[in-house]
Scaffold this active site. Structure first.
Site, PDB file in Angstrom:
ATOM      1  N   ARG A   1     -15.126  -3.607 -18.241  1.00  0.00           N
ATOM      2  CA  ARG A   1     -15.510  -4.944 -18.726  1.00  0.00           C
ATOM      3  C   ARG A   1     -16.563  -5.636 -17.859  1.00  0.00           C
ATOM      4  O   ARG A   1     -16.574  -5.461 -16.640  1.00  0.00           O
ATOM      5  CB  ARG A   1     -14.272  -5.841 -18.785  1.00  0.00           C
TER       6      ARG A   1
ATOM      7  N   HIS B   1     -16.805  -1.327 -22.353  1.00  0.00           N
ATOM      8  CA  HIS B   1     -17.201   0.068 -22.605  1.00  0.00           C
ATOM      9  C   HIS B   1     -18.535   0.207 -23.345  1.00  0.00           C
ATOM     10  O   HIS B   1     -18.660   0.998 -24.280  1.00  0.00           O
ATOM     11  CB  HIS B   1     -16.110   0.795 -23.389  1.00  0.00           C
TER      12      HIS B   1
ATOM     13  N   HIS C   1     -12.999   9.094 -20.861  1.00  0.00           N
ATOM     14  CA  HIS C   1     -11.860   8.341 -21.385  1.00  0.00           C
ATOM     15  C   HIS C   1     -10.807   9.209 -22.077  1.00  0.00           C
ATOM     16  O   HIS C   1     -10.259   8.800 -23.114  1.00  0.00           O
ATOM     17  CB  HIS C   1     -12.405   7.260 -22.327  1.00  0.00           C
TER      18      HIS C   1
ATOM     19  N   ASP D   1      -3.232  -1.533 -16.486  1.00  0.00           N
ATOM     20  CA  ASP D   1      -4.583  -1.476 -17.032  1.00  0.00           C
ATOM     21  C   ASP D   1      -5.496  -2.098 -15.972  1.00  0.00           C
ATOM     22  O   ASP D   1      -6.078  -3.158 -16.189  1.00  0.00           O
ATOM     23  CB  ASP D   1      -4.641  -2.241 -18.366  1.00  0.00           C
TER      24      ASP D   1
ATOM     25  N   GLU E   1      -9.746   6.788 -15.260  1.00  0.00           N
ATOM     26  CA  GLU E   1     -11.190   6.696 -15.474  1.00  0.00           C
ATOM     27  C   GLU E   1     -11.889   6.409 -14.146  1.00  0.00           C
ATOM     28  O   GLU E   1     -11.805   5.305 -13.620  1.00  0.00           O
ATOM     29  CB  GLU E   1     -11.491   5.546 -16.440  1.00  0.00           C
TER      30      GLU E   1
END
Ligand code: BGC
Length: 393
Positions: free
Chosen positions: A116, A141, A221, A293, A358
């Protein structure tokens, strides 16, 4: 005379035996040769009429990685369990329609900036840029049509000689992102090479060039589920992340700019721990992310550092190592999967049935001047190396 015919018979038998063996050896050779060939097959046509192919990489031990040139996406990856049984350990779709409709970024290369950027804004050389907004009020993304939604050019793949010599295979793809695409300055040429080695490593090597100062942070991803059964959650997978700190976020998952110590928090994965053990604790950061996350600040990132993260799945014995030269890793555990998306073999992917690791720069880095730079200048080469290595315990 009698002994002569006996000698002749023996000779004939030995010759026959040798011939049969030679034949079967040459058949076996043929078999390994076709096995080791990078297979190219038609996958589907995009709605705007572009052809997409699927390429199968194989290695000596029998792993298979299928990749399409739409989003440079890993569609499937088989890895052996402790009894040598190969199963697909990534989530994905059976067809191009699935990937065109996808909102989860299954298996793809995301960019130009993975993760982000707050309000999609950043300043570079005194000028403010506005990127497309596609995640609440933020840019995620790469924007509305990121690299994961583009048809990439296949530059080449390994031939049978290379495959037999190395016991593995590779494919290289390129995407040219035009000046202004999704609001980014400069034309960027990104090349991604996927190599499957004889040692069960999937290496991803990225290089990028730009004709103007720009920002870049691509990542991979894949959603892994090492049980080999996408109906199961990943909550019993044991995760290790070699990081003393993570970057706490606000409600919109934009980093506050501080580092936070993981000690005595559910974010501490310095020793392997089951993902599910603390995931539902009443801890603000887990509330914001609906679970994990977040970006962890890797302790080591000077070179291609081995085992900055590992995942072990106890029932199958599968063990995955992550190696990278990136400063951070986003660990996301499928908190937005809701059973509404139909994946491969008709499986409806449920909550927390896949995990992403990631490798990347920290989210919102363009707005955090003290963090490692994500600026790419003309004449410089962006390089990222990330490896997912599979074995068993
Ligand atoms: C992000 C999640 C996002 C997901 C989309 C992850 O990389 O961290 O917040 O929802 O990608 O699939």
């Amino acid at each position: 005379m009698k002994s002569f015919s006996k000698i002749f018979m023996n000779y004939a038998l030995v010759s026959l035996f040798l011939l049969v063996n030679l034949f079967s050896i040459s058949c076996k050779n043929k078999e390994t040769k076709t096995e080791m060939e990078v297979k190219k097959e038609f996958f589907g046509k995009t709605t705007d009429g572009q052809n997409v192919d699927i390429y199968t990489l194989t290695n000596k031990s029998g792993m298979k990685v299928k990749i399409i040139n739409y989003g440079a996406t890993v569609v499937s990856l088989t890895a052996p369990d402790r009894n040598g049984k190969f199963e697909d350990v990534v989530l994905g779709y059976d067809n191009i329609e699935g990937y065109e409709a996808d909102k989860s970024y299954f298996g793809s290369i995301v960019g130009r900036y993975g993760n982000r950027i707050g309000k999609g804004k950043f300043k570079l050389d005194g000028k403010e840029y506005q990127l497309s907004i596609n995640n609440g009020e933020n840019h995620l993304h790469g924007g509305t049509i990121g690299f994961n939604k583009k048809v990439w050019e296949v530059i080449g793949y390994s031939d049978i000689k290379y495959n037999n010599l190395m016991g593995g295979s590779f494919i290289t793809m390129k995407y040219i992102s035009k000046d202004g695409e999704e609001g980014y300055p400069g034309t960027v040429e990104l090349t991604v090479n996927y190599t499957l080695s004889k040692d069960n490593e999937l290496s991803i090597n990225y290089t990028a060039l730009s004709d103007k100062n720009t920002i870049i942070n691509p990542t991979h991803h894949s959603y892994f589920n090492l049980t080999g059964d996408p109906n199961k959650t990943i909550l019993d997978h044991e995760l290790m992340i070699d990081a003393d700190n993570f970057t706490p976020v606000d409600k919109g998952l934009i980093p506050t700019g501080k580092f936070a110590d993981v000690t005595n928090t559910p974010m501490d994965f310095r020793k392997p721990n089951k993902i599910g053990v603390r995931i539902n604790e009443n801890y603000e950061q887990l509330k914001f992310g609906l679970g994990y996350d977040h970006n962890w600040v890797l302790n080591k990132h000077q070179e291609l550092e081995p085992m900055i993260a590992t995942v072990y799945e106890p029932t199958s014995g599968r063990f995955m190592e992550v190696w990278t030269n990136q400063p951070g890793i986003q660990f996301y555990c499928g908190n937005f999967l809701d059973g509404k998306v139909k994946g491969k073999n008709g499986v409806m992917y449920q909550y927390r049935t896949g995990l992403c690791l990631e490798a990347q720069h920290y989210p919102d880095s363009p707005n955090k001047p003290d963090w490692p730079s994500v600026v790419l200048k003309p004449g410089d080469v962006y390089r990222q190396a990330t490896i997912y290595k599979f074995s068993t315990k």
